[in-house]
Design a protein around this motif. Structure first.
Motif, mmCIF file in Angstrom:
data_model
loop_
_atom_site.group_PDB
_atom_site.id
_atom_site.type_symbol
_atom_site.label_atom_id
_atom_site.label_comp_id
_atom_site.label_asym_id
_atom_site.label_seq_id
_atom_site.Cartn_x
_atom_site.Cartn_y
_atom_site.Cartn_z
ATOM 1 N N VAL A 180 0.835 -1.206 0.000
ATOM 2 C CA VAL A 180 0.000 0.000 0.000
ATOM 3 C C VAL A 180 0.868 1.255 0.000
ATOM 4 O O VAL A 180 0.531 2.257 -0.642
ATOM 5 N N ILE A 181 2.020 1.206 0.677
ATOM 6 C CA ILE A 181 2.917 2.368 0.670
ATOM 7 C C ILE A 181 3.448 2.623 -0.738
ATOM 8 O O ILE A 181 3.491 3.764 -1.210
ATOM 9 N N SER A 182 3.843 1.546 -1.425
ATOM 10 C CA SER A 182 4.383 1.719 -2.783
ATOM 11 C C SER A 182 3.312 2.204 -3.757
ATOM 12 O O SER A 182 3.616 2.878 -4.737
ATOM 13 N N SER A 183 2.044 1.871 -3.469
ATOM 14 C CA SER A 183 0.973 2.266 -4.382
ATOM 15 C C SER A 183 0.553 3.723 -4.205
ATOM 16 O O SER A 183 -0.008 4.315 -5.124
ATOM 17 N N ILE A 184 0.842 4.307 -3.047
ATOM 18 C CA ILE A 184 0.404 5.698 -2.828
ATOM 19 C C ILE A 184 1.558 6.690 -2.777
ATOM 20 O O ILE A 184 1.318 7.899 -2.791
ATOM 21 N N THR A 185 2.798 6.220 -2.708
ATOM 22 C CA THR A 185 3.927 7.148 -2.609
ATOM 23 C C THR A 185 4.851 7.026 -3.818
ATOM 24 O O THR A 185 4.773 6.081 -4.597
ATOM 25 N N THR A 186 5.750 7.973 -3.940
ATOM 26 C CA THR A 186 6.694 7.992 -5.057
ATOM 27 C C THR A 186 7.924 7.138 -4.767
ATOM 28 O O THR A 186 8.814 7.041 -5.611
ATOM 29 N N GLY A 187 7.999 6.552 -3.577
ATOM 30 C CA GLY A 187 9.157 5.736 -3.235
ATOM 31 C C GLY A 187 10.407 6.535 -2.991
ATOM 32 O O GLY A 187 11.520 6.016 -3.065
ATOM 33 N N GLY A 188 10.245 7.824 -2.685
ATOM 34 C CA GLY A 188 11.403 8.671 -2.401
ATOM 35 C C GLY A 188 12.098 9.187 -3.634
ATOM 36 O O GLY A 188 13.096 9.908 -3.542
ATOM 37 N N GLN A 189 11.607 8.846 -4.824
ATOM 38 C CA GLN A 189 12.234 9.305 -6.061
ATOM 39 C C GLN A 189 11.837 10.744 -6.350
ATOM 40 O O GLN A 189 10.743 11.192 -6.009
ATOM 41 N N ALA A 190 12.730 11.465 -6.987
ATOM 42 C CA ALA A 190 12.441 12.843 -7.368
ATOM 43 C C ALA A 190 11.320 12.849 -8.403
ATOM 44 O O ALA A 190 11.234 11.961 -9.258
ATOM 45 N N LEU A 191 10.465 13.847 -8.325
ATOM 46 C CA LEU A 191 9.351 13.924 -9.258
ATOM 47 C C LEU A 191 9.831 14.349 -10.633
ATOM 48 O O LEU A 191 10.622 15.275 -10.779
ATOM 49 N N GLY A 192 9.348 13.656 -11.650
ATOM 50 C CA GLY A 192 9.658 14.040 -13.020
ATOM 51 C C GLY A 192 8.699 15.129 -13.490
ATOM 52 O O GLY A 192 7.678 15.408 -12.857
#
Length: 233
Positions: A180-192
């Motif tokens: 559920v965390i991976s489905s709602i968050t960017t995983g700490g990656q910078a936004l493109g």
């Protein structure tokens, strides 16, 4: 009976019912058993709570208050995603440690959820998701993110409670948490530049925390609504 005396009696009845619930489950919480355990006549119980359902709602609110105490004790760190993980783990632990309370709190839609403590528990989760959005790490709207975490967490705990203790797979809870965390968050990656939903979620969260003076209240609400719809698209 004075107001102070009535409150003391009410508290005694709730605690007696809570002990019976913890020991024998919902079926053990009869008005007769609770009255006897609290040393109170049955008419007093009915006068204070109306009926058994009213008593159970008070017991569920008591459970939410206990849960909220543990939730507040977690505090906040600089990493809202990690705070979400810690809150999830606390939720699972509470449910498995207090299964009868959990079934009453979350298995009965009428019991406890509308109490002040129940609403505050929901607000705590929403606040964590809001902080994730403010950090630019949320892929969906705050409302949808909080609903997904709440629904998934509740389903996991109810499933584990219904599984014999020696057959429970606790990795299931951790796997569901990370999913559920991976489905709602960017995983700490910078936004493109094309990550519009995450940017919309972050801007909506920022506007909720710090409204723009140049916009009227109506304009503000409309803009946030549009941003939420973009985030959830």
């Amino acid at each position: 009976m004075t107001e102070k005396s009535a409150e003391a009696t009410r508290d005694r009845l709730v605690r007696a019912a809570a002990e019976l619930l913890a020991e024998g489950g919902r079926d053990a919480v009869s008005t007769r058993a609770v009255s006897a355990a609290a040393g109170v006549q049955a008419p007093t119980l009915y006068r204070l709570f109306g009926d058994k359902d009213g008593l159970l709602e008070a017991v569920a609110a008591h459970g939410f208050a206990e849960y909220l105490t543990d939730k507040v004790a977690l505090g906040e760190s600089a990493d809202p995603v990690e705070d979400l993980r810690r809150g999830w783990d606390l939720h699972v632990q509470f449910g498995l440690t207090h299964p009868a309370f959990y079934l009453l709190m979350y298995g009965d839609p009428k019991a406890g959820a509308s109490s002040a403590a129940g609403k505050e528990a929901e607000n705590k989760l929403r606040r964590i998701v809001q902080r994730i959005a403010e950090a630019g790490q949320l892929r969906v709207s705050v409302s949808r993110g909080a609903e997904l975490v709440h629904a998934t967490g509740k389903g996991v705990v109810l499933t584990l409670i219904g599984t014999p203790e020696d057959e429970r797979d606790m990795e299931f809870a951790a796997a569901a948490r990370e999913h559920v965390i991976s489905s709602i968050t960017t995983g700490g990656q910078a936004l493109g530049d094309t990550d519009v939903p995450a940017r919309a979620a972050g801007l909506a969260a920022a506007l909720r925390s710090d409204p723009v003076a140049a916009l009227s209240g109506t304009e503000q609400a409309l803009l946030v609504e549009w941003l939420d719809r973009i985030a959830d698209a």
